[in-house]
Design an enzyme around this catalytic site. Sequence first.
Site, PDB file in Angstrom:
ATOM      1  N   GLN A 113       8.514  13.512  -3.078  1.00 31.33           N
ATOM      2  CA  GLN A 113       7.262  13.926  -3.701  1.00 31.33           C
ATOM      3  C   GLN A 113       7.276  15.421  -3.993  1.00 31.33           C
ATOM      4  OE1 GLN A 113       5.228  11.822  -4.910  1.00 31.33           O
ATOM      5  NE2 GLN A 113       3.866  13.398  -5.707  1.00 31.33           N
ATOM      6  N   ILE A 124       0.831  -1.218   0.000  1.00 29.89           N
ATOM      7  CA  ILE A 124       0.000   0.000   0.000  1.00 29.89           C
ATOM      8  C   ILE A 124       0.862   1.264   0.000  1.00 29.89           C
ATOM      9  CG2 ILE A 124      -2.048  -1.068   1.017  1.00 29.89           C
ATOM     10  CD1 ILE A 124      -1.118   0.006   3.752  1.00 29.89           C
ATOM     11  N   ALA A 127       3.694   1.686   3.256  1.00 32.63           N
ATOM     12  CA  ALA A 127       4.687   2.517   2.555  1.00 32.63           C
ATOM     13  C   ALA A 127       5.807   2.924   3.511  1.00 32.63           C
ATOM     14  CB  ALA A 127       4.015   3.742   1.975  1.00 32.63           C
ATOM     15  N   GLU A 128       6.988   3.131   2.956  1.00 34.29           N
ATOM     16  CA  GLU A 128       8.157   3.415   3.794  1.00 34.29           C
ATOM     17  C   GLU A 128       8.073   4.760   4.501  1.00 34.29           C
ATOM     18  OE1 GLU A 128       7.992   2.632   0.613  1.00 34.29           O
ATOM     19  OE2 GLU A 128       9.622   3.499  -0.581  1.00 34.29           O
ATOM     20  N   GLU A 171      -4.345  -0.865  -8.207  1.00 39.43           N
ATOM     21  CA  GLU A 171      -5.011   0.433  -8.195  1.00 39.43           C
ATOM     22  C   GLU A 171      -3.899   1.464  -8.337  1.00 39.43           C
ATOM     23  OE1 GLU A 171      -5.929   3.804  -7.090  1.00 39.43           O
ATOM     24  OE2 GLU A 171      -6.585   3.024  -5.150  1.00 39.43           O
ATOM     25  N   LYS A 185       2.352  -4.860   3.439  1.00 41.80           N
ATOM     26  CA  LYS A 185       3.533  -3.982   3.503  1.00 41.80           C
ATOM     27  C   LYS A 185       3.119  -2.517   3.346  1.00 41.80           C
ATOM     28  CE  LYS A 185       6.425  -2.061   1.006  1.00 41.80           C
ATOM     29  NZ  LYS A 185       6.681  -0.706   1.524  1.00 41.80           N
ATOM     30  N   TRP A 199       1.388   5.765   0.615  1.00 38.73           N
ATOM     31  CA  TRP A 199       1.504   6.668   1.759  1.00 38.73           C
ATOM     32  C   TRP A 199       0.419   7.730   1.800  1.00 38.73           C
ATOM     33  CZ3 TRP A 199       1.932  11.063  -1.000  1.00 38.73           C
ATOM     34  CH2 TRP A 199       2.570  10.985  -2.264  1.00 38.73           C
ATOM     35  N   CYS A 255      -5.118   9.547  -5.703  1.00 36.73           N
ATOM     36  CA  CYS A 255      -5.036   8.981  -7.052  1.00 36.73           C
ATOM     37  C   CYS A 255      -6.228   9.399  -7.902  1.00 36.73           C
ATOM     38  CB  CYS A 255      -4.950   7.471  -6.962  1.00 36.73           C
ATOM     39  SG  CYS A 255      -6.061   6.785  -5.746  1.00 36.73           S
ATOM     40  N   SER A 285       2.112   3.582  -7.650  1.00 32.77           N
ATOM     41  CA  SER A 285       2.392   4.208  -8.940  1.00 32.77           C
ATOM     42  C   SER A 285       2.157   3.237 -10.097  1.00 32.77           C
ATOM     43  CB  SER A 285       3.825   4.705  -8.972  1.00 32.77           C
ATOM     44  OG  SER A 285       4.711   3.621  -8.819  1.00 32.77           O
ATOM     45  N   THR A 286       1.841   3.784 -11.253  1.00 32.56           N
ATOM     46  CA  THR A 286       1.645   2.967 -12.449  1.00 32.56           C
ATOM     47  C   THR A 286       2.951   2.263 -12.822  1.00 32.56           C
ATOM     48  OG1 THR A 286      -0.153   4.364 -13.203  1.00 32.56           O
ATOM     49  CG2 THR A 286       0.955   3.068 -14.883  1.00 32.56           C
TER      50      THR A 286
HETATM   51  P1  NAI Z   1       5.414   3.576  -5.323  1.00 36.46           P
HETATM   52  O1  NAI Z   1       4.495   2.932  -6.295  1.00 36.46           O
HETATM   53  O2  NAI Z   1       6.891   3.380  -5.520  1.00 36.46           O
HETATM   54  O3  NAI Z   1       5.066   3.084  -3.843  1.00 36.46           O
HETATM   55  C1  NAI Z   1       3.857   2.483  -3.442  1.00 36.46           C
HETATM   56  C2  NAI Z   1       4.157   1.257  -2.595  1.00 36.46           C
HETATM   57  O4  NAI Z   1       4.822   0.290  -3.413  1.00 36.46           O
HETATM   58  C3  NAI Z   1       5.100   1.495  -1.419  1.00 36.46           C
HETATM   59  O5  NAI Z   1       4.699   0.683  -0.354  1.00 36.46           O
HETATM   60  C4  NAI Z   1       6.436   1.043  -1.964  1.00 36.46           C
HETATM   61  O6  NAI Z   1       7.347   0.652  -0.959  1.00 36.46           O
HETATM   62  C5  NAI Z   1       6.041  -0.134  -2.802  1.00 36.46           C
HETATM   63  N1  NAI Z   1       6.962  -0.508  -3.880  1.00 36.46           N
HETATM   64  C6  NAI Z   1       7.876   0.258  -4.511  1.00 36.46           C
HETATM   65  N2  NAI Z   1       8.504  -0.448  -5.456  1.00 36.46           N
HETATM   66  C7  NAI Z   1       8.001  -1.707  -5.425  1.00 36.46           C
HETATM   67  C8  NAI Z   1       8.236  -2.907  -6.174  1.00 36.46           C
HETATM   68  N3  NAI Z   1       9.128  -2.955  -7.152  1.00 36.46           N
HETATM   69  N4  NAI Z   1       7.484  -3.996  -5.887  1.00 36.46           N
HETATM   70  C9  NAI Z   1       6.553  -3.964  -4.921  1.00 36.46           C
HETATM   71  N5  NAI Z   1       6.307  -2.863  -4.174  1.00 36.46           N
HETATM   72  C10 NAI Z   1       7.014  -1.750  -4.420  1.00 36.46           C
HETATM   73  O7  NAI Z   1       5.057   5.112  -5.297  1.00 36.46           O
HETATM   74  P2  NAI Z   1       5.998   6.311  -4.793  1.00 36.46           P
HETATM   75  O8  NAI Z   1       7.389   6.105  -5.322  1.00 36.46           O
HETATM   76  O9  NAI Z   1       5.806   6.460  -3.356  1.00 36.46           O
HETATM   77  O10 NAI Z   1       5.336   7.537  -5.545  1.00 36.46           O
HETATM   78  C11 NAI Z   1       5.615   7.792  -6.924  1.00 36.46           C
HETATM   79  C12 NAI Z   1       4.399   8.310  -7.620  1.00 36.46           C
HETATM   80  O11 NAI Z   1       3.420   7.298  -7.682  1.00 36.46           O
HETATM   81  C13 NAI Z   1       3.709   9.463  -6.943  1.00 36.46           C
HETATM   82  O12 NAI Z   1       4.304  10.674  -7.264  1.00 36.46           O
HETATM   83  C14 NAI Z   1       2.318   9.335  -7.479  1.00 36.46           C
HETATM   84  O13 NAI Z   1       2.216   9.949  -8.739  1.00 36.46           O
HETATM   85  C15 NAI Z   1       2.133   7.854  -7.639  1.00 36.46           C
HETATM   86  N6  NAI Z   1       1.386   7.266  -6.505  1.00 36.46           N
HETATM   87  C16 NAI Z   1       0.092   6.891  -6.705  1.00 36.46           C
HETATM   88  C17 NAI Z   1      -0.639   6.382  -5.654  1.00 36.46           C
HETATM   89  C18 NAI Z   1      -2.044   5.970  -5.811  1.00 36.46           C
HETATM   90  O14 NAI Z   1      -2.768   5.937  -4.833  1.00 36.46           O
HETATM   91  N7  NAI Z   1      -2.486   5.584  -6.980  1.00 36.46           N
HETATM   92  C19 NAI Z   1      -0.083   6.274  -4.314  1.00 36.46           C
HETATM   93  C20 NAI Z   1       1.300   6.636  -4.210  1.00 36.46           C
HETATM   94  C21 NAI Z   1       1.978   7.134  -5.283  1.00 36.46           C
HETATM   95 MG    MG Z   2       8.605   4.541  -5.838  1.00 27.31          MG
END
Ligand code: NAI
Ligand code: MG
Length: 508
Positions: free
Chosen positions: A368, A187, A215-216, A287, A213, A189, A321, A266-267
């Site tokens: 961010q 999930i 978010a960090e 999602e 798991k 943050w 999102c 993230s996508t």
């Molecule tokens: P992220 O997608 O890297 O992080 C989300 C979760 O995925 C965290 O718990 C992270 O530790 C985990 N994660 C990261 N890499 C992974 C991997 N290879 N395998 C499995 N889990 C992994 O998002 P981040 O870097 O925090 O934010 C980057 C961008 O993503 C943001 O600027 C925003 O645009 C978008 N985002 C979209 C969200 C949404 O609710 N749709 C939520 C958070 C970020």
């Molecule tokens: Mg990331």
Amino acid sequence: MKGKKSTAITTTEKKAIPTRQEQQDVIRFGQAWEYSPSIESPAIVKIAPRYNLFINGKFVAPKSGKYFTTINPATEEKLAEVAEAGEADVDAAVKAARNAYNKVWSKMPGKERAKYIYRIARLIQDRARELAVLESLNGGKPIRESRDVDIPLSAAHFFYYAGWADKLDYAFGGRKLSPLGVAGQVIPWNFPLLMAAWKLAPALACGNTVVLKPAETTPLTALFLAEILQEAELPDGVVNIVTGAGATGAAVVAHPDVDKVAFTGSTAVGKKIQQALAGSGKKITLELGGKAANIIFEDAALDQAIEGIVNGIYFNQGHVCCAGSRLLVQESIHDVVVKKLFRRLQTLRVGNPLDKNTDIGAINSRMQLDKICELVNSGVAEGAVMHQKQGKLPEKGYWFQPTFFTNVTPSLRIAREEIFGPVLSILTFRTPEEAIEKANNTFYGLSAGIWTDKGSKAMKIANAMRAGVVWINTFNKFDPSSPFGGYKESGYGREGGRQGLLDYCKVE
Ligand code: NAI
Ligand code: MG
């Protein structure tokens, strides 16, 4: 080419930019709205100096031996040290979940599982104040939102799915539902406790066990939830919580004994997970990002719509999102909307998340904030006109003034990419057909908003939206009984509602 495009719309848009005198008046008007501080005490919640992993019902030190620091993004002060789970830790968590699945949880009658889930919901309500403060401290969101939105909705989600646990066989016309096994859930943050609730409640109701798991940057409310699970006497191993960053998340989703993966984030990471798991037979729900259009027609109730626009993009610092990050305004009302929005912007209060008057808190992390700044700079460089709230920001911490852009063409990065911050891009349209085309002109499809006085028009546009959620004359409203999820690159699967059960069950 860019130059040509922008001249085509400048004549309409230029008028909309308030004159210097108007701006000064509005800024003074905004300052006149200052309230005296009303700070919620951080002492309400006790934060331990160090947190271990929650595996098999106990807090255990990580085999990795590693810890990382979690901070308050509003002050950059350290809140606690949190364990970083390595592969061996994830393996221990999955083993505990498997054991609990085989021996206890999948065998327990639904009406017994429901009692535990109700208990979790009640305990979240009991400890709502602590949870709200903790969410604001660790995530930067205003206490008003964590208190009134995140925590109550988290409890509501557990209540709702507790209600399904003993009625699964009636959910889909008498077809039998059975659990999938161990779910690996990762999930983000932006809504830390709420996303945990969205993932855990349906999984548990259906009889699955979980490795979660968080978010960090925001692990603390999930760890607090672990204490609640202990208090609820949830059988050991039914829920395991492993903290860490991307590598920990990757280990959870790739673990061979995980049957189901649920990810919000993230996508880019969503795509990585799909690639990593291709052919594994695991059931996946994703999602991901969004770039929602909020469409406002000339017959809309304008002041109400302005509030909806503000809520749509500035709620939770735009860390949403499904945020209404593209405003599509009918050309005839463009100027009045821009003026009203500029005025409303000046009255938004940005600052201490624990102040009950705060509308906009801190940006969640340095990373961010850098991303927001980079995209905003690209908007200015590409010729869009930036409008911001004026005023001072706190010196420490991560902050961004609420912002909107006029003079935006659909090809600009700020019109296409997810900014995930308090930044709105305004585009115009003339006819409903053009509004539909522009709204759907995106790789994403999580949500959309429609503002009009005409019910028939609203329904017609809503049906044409390639988006999972469409709000009419409102925005960012959530309810556990209402499914949520995306089209296209916003992901697949649904969370919430009866549909949310399907992603955690086999249907026979
Ligand atoms: P992220 O997608 O890297 O992080 C989300 C979760 O995925 C965290 O718990 C992270 O530790 C985990 N994660 C990261 N890499 C992974 C991997 N290879 N395998 C499995 N889990 C992994 O998002 P981040 O870097 O925090 O934010 C980057 C961008 O993503 C943001 O600027 C925003 O645009 C978008 N985002 C979209 C969200 C949404 O609710 N749709 C939520 C958070 C970020
Ligand atoms: Mg990331």
